[in-house]
Design an enzyme around this catalytic site. Structure first.
Site, PDB file in Angstrom:
ATOM      1  N   GLY A 182     -64.049  47.894  51.817  1.00 12.52           N
ATOM      2  CA  GLY A 182     -65.122  47.758  52.372  1.00 12.52           C
ATOM      3  C   GLY A 182     -64.895  48.382  53.884  1.00 12.52           C
ATOM      4  N   GLY A 183     -64.139  49.364  53.998  1.00 12.06           N
ATOM      5  CA  GLY A 183     -64.293  50.280  55.176  1.00 12.06           C
ATOM      6  C   GLY A 183     -65.739  50.960  55.055  1.00 12.06           C
ATOM      7  CE  LYS A 184     -65.042  56.379  52.201  1.00 15.32           C
ATOM      8  NZ  LYS A 184     -63.820  55.503  51.618  1.00 15.32           N
ATOM      9  NE  ARG A 206     -58.755  47.849  45.918  1.00 22.02           N
ATOM     10  CZ  ARG A 206     -58.591  48.943  46.502  1.00 22.02           C
ATOM     11  NH1 ARG A 206     -59.595  49.445  47.310  1.00 22.02           N
ATOM     12  NH2 ARG A 206     -57.536  49.553  46.338  1.00 22.02           N
ATOM     13  CG  ASP A 234     -67.753  48.686  34.205  1.00 20.85           C
ATOM     14  OD1 ASP A 234     -67.717  49.919  34.839  1.00 20.85           O
ATOM     15  OD2 ASP A 234     -66.934  48.915  33.212  1.00 20.85           O
ATOM     16  N   GLY A 235     -69.273  49.382  37.439  1.00 23.14           N
ATOM     17  CA  GLY A 235     -70.187  50.397  37.907  1.00 23.14           C
ATOM     18  C   GLY A 235     -70.706  51.250  36.951  1.00 23.14           C
ATOM     19  CG  ASP A 252     -64.888  55.918  48.433  1.00 24.72           C
ATOM     20  OD1 ASP A 252     -64.562  57.261  48.271  1.00 24.72           O
ATOM     21  OD2 ASP A 252     -64.452  55.225  49.037  1.00 24.72           O
ATOM     22  CB  CYS A 307     -58.735  59.589  49.265  1.00 25.89           C
ATOM     23  SG  CYS A 307     -58.204  58.086  48.270  1.00 25.89           S
TER      24      CYS A 307
END
Ligand SMILES: C[S@@+](CC[C@H](N)C(=O)[O-])C[C@H]1O[C@@H](n2cnc3c(N)ncnc32)[C@H](O)[C@@H]1O
Length: 381
Positions: A182-184, A206, A234-235, A252, A307
């Site tokens: 959840g940072g972004k 998550r 599921d994205g 991301d 990343c």
């Protein structure tokens, strides 16, 4: 050959093969149990040396050293908490808000009479404090204010670039397709421009962490269902549900998390037992990117990020997805130039000399953020 002779011959041949397989397995089992166990983090380093050395050439030793050294963090300020005192304390410790670099660069660009037509209007509400170059002081854990909200969230400051580049405008609907932990998501909310945010992540644990983050940073009245929705879907199978059209989509994706893979052995994607999963990552990433493009309204924008330093997970995924989107889904998307955007932040981050598509933050001992790859797409039709 008579039939019964042929049958006996085949049975014998089959037995021979079984014996051979058993012998082979026996030998293999013994070998497997006695061979030295190589740590997953060492396997990751071997893999990176083999693949990145060629690609990065002379800069690889410096990137490698950065990734093997302690990572630097940024403190993303929480606008929903009372944090004036916290900001003055951080300033007195020598920290500065790296997002303000844009002001200085913008003034000097105007003086140099540079065109600003392709410039992203960097959101003024996002603030992220960092210690100066070469200073490796750690931030203290954030404390709650009088209402119980935490004043800042610690994260790799380079990941804030993805949200700044996403360039959310007032009143827009945003989809964060792989949002946990959840940072972004939190950085997107800091823009104070979002009308509706849908944060999704396949992993239940998550999304639970994401929910907890939201509870710790965002007031309850701003977390109602019509403002923020959190799902565990599921994205890849994303369909535009409930007729929401997304103006901005963040994809991301899960990746080899290069820095983490060099530091942690537990759950490491370079474990031999996870080889197949690792090899399938580019396919998963491409499917998620295609789903993200489907969810973006024509004229809307998408930010793809990882990343990892891997070209296979970065540029190649974008290239393939653009081609398939056109061929299979009749979606036209175009890569947006981020070069003037990243120039605004070149005092804080080390960027790779122009990758073929997108931009890449390289770890460096003096500014040990990243790696973060970002590529922005405009859905044309
Ligand atoms: C790089 S992390 C996202 C980090 C997050 N954006 C942040 O800033 O905190 C990638 C995430 O993708 C999620 N994921 C993996 N496969 C997925 C899928 N098929 N659909 C949606 N999310 C998925 C993982 O659970 C993981 O949390």
């Amino acid at each position: 050959m008579a039939a019964h002779v042929k049958k006996a011959f085949l049975i014998n041949k089959f037995k021979d093969s079984i014996c051979f397989i058993q012998r082979r397995n026996r030998v293999k089992t013994k070998w497997a149990s006695t061979r030295a166990k190589i740590l997953a983090s060492s396997l990751a380093l071997q893999h990176f040396d083999a693949t990145y050395k060629n690609y990065f050439g002379k800069v690889w030793p410096s990137v490698r050293l950065g990734m093997l050294s302690e990572q630097k963090y940024g403190a993303l300020m929480n606008n929903f908490a009372s944090n004036a005192n916290v900001i003055s304390t951080l300033r007195s410790q020598g920290c500065r808000d790296f997002t303000r670099e844009r002001d200085e660069h913008e003034v000097s660009d105007e003086q140099n009479d540079c065109s600003s037509t392709d410039r992203i209007r960097v959101n003024p509400n996002i603030q992220c404090f960092v210690f100066p170059r070469g200073d490796i002081t750690r931030f203290k854990p954030a404390r709650p204010d009088s209402t119980g909200l935490l004043s800042y969230y610690l994260l790799d400051a380079a990941s804030v670039l993805s949200v700044l580049a996403l360039d959310v405008q007032p009143g827009q609907n945003v989809l964060d397709l792989c949002a946990g932990p959840g940072g972004k998501t939190l950085a997107i909310l800091q823009t104070q421009a979002v009308r509706f945010l849908w944060a999704n992540d396949l992993s239940g644990s998550r999304t639970t962490r994401l929910q907890r983050t939201l509870q710790s940073y965002v007031p309850k009245e701003l977390r109602s269902d019509d403002k923020i929705r959190v799902t565990s879907l599921d994205g890849r199978k994303w369909r535009n549900m409930e007729d929401v059209e997304f103006d901005r989509v963040l994809v991301d994706v899960p990746c080899t998390t290069d820095r983490h893979s060099l530091m942690e052995d537990e759950n490491n994607i370079f474990k031999r037992s996870r080889t197949k999963e690792r090899q399938m990552l580019p396919l998963l990433q491409m499917e998620l990117l295609l789903a993200g493009l489907r969810a973006t309204r024509p004229g809307g924008e998408l930010l793809y990020s990882t990343c990892s330093l891997s070209q296979l997970q970065n540029e190649c995924v974008v290239e393939q997805a653009l081609r398939l989107a056109q061929q299979e889904m009749d979606i036209t998307a175009r890569v947006q130039d981020l070069s003037s955007f990243i120039r605004l932040f070149s005092d804080t981050f080390h960027f790779a000399p122009r990758p073929a598509l997108g931009e890449l933050v390289l770890p460096h001992l003096c500014a040990n953020f990243g790696p973060i790859y970002l590529c922005k797409l405009l859905r044309v039709s």
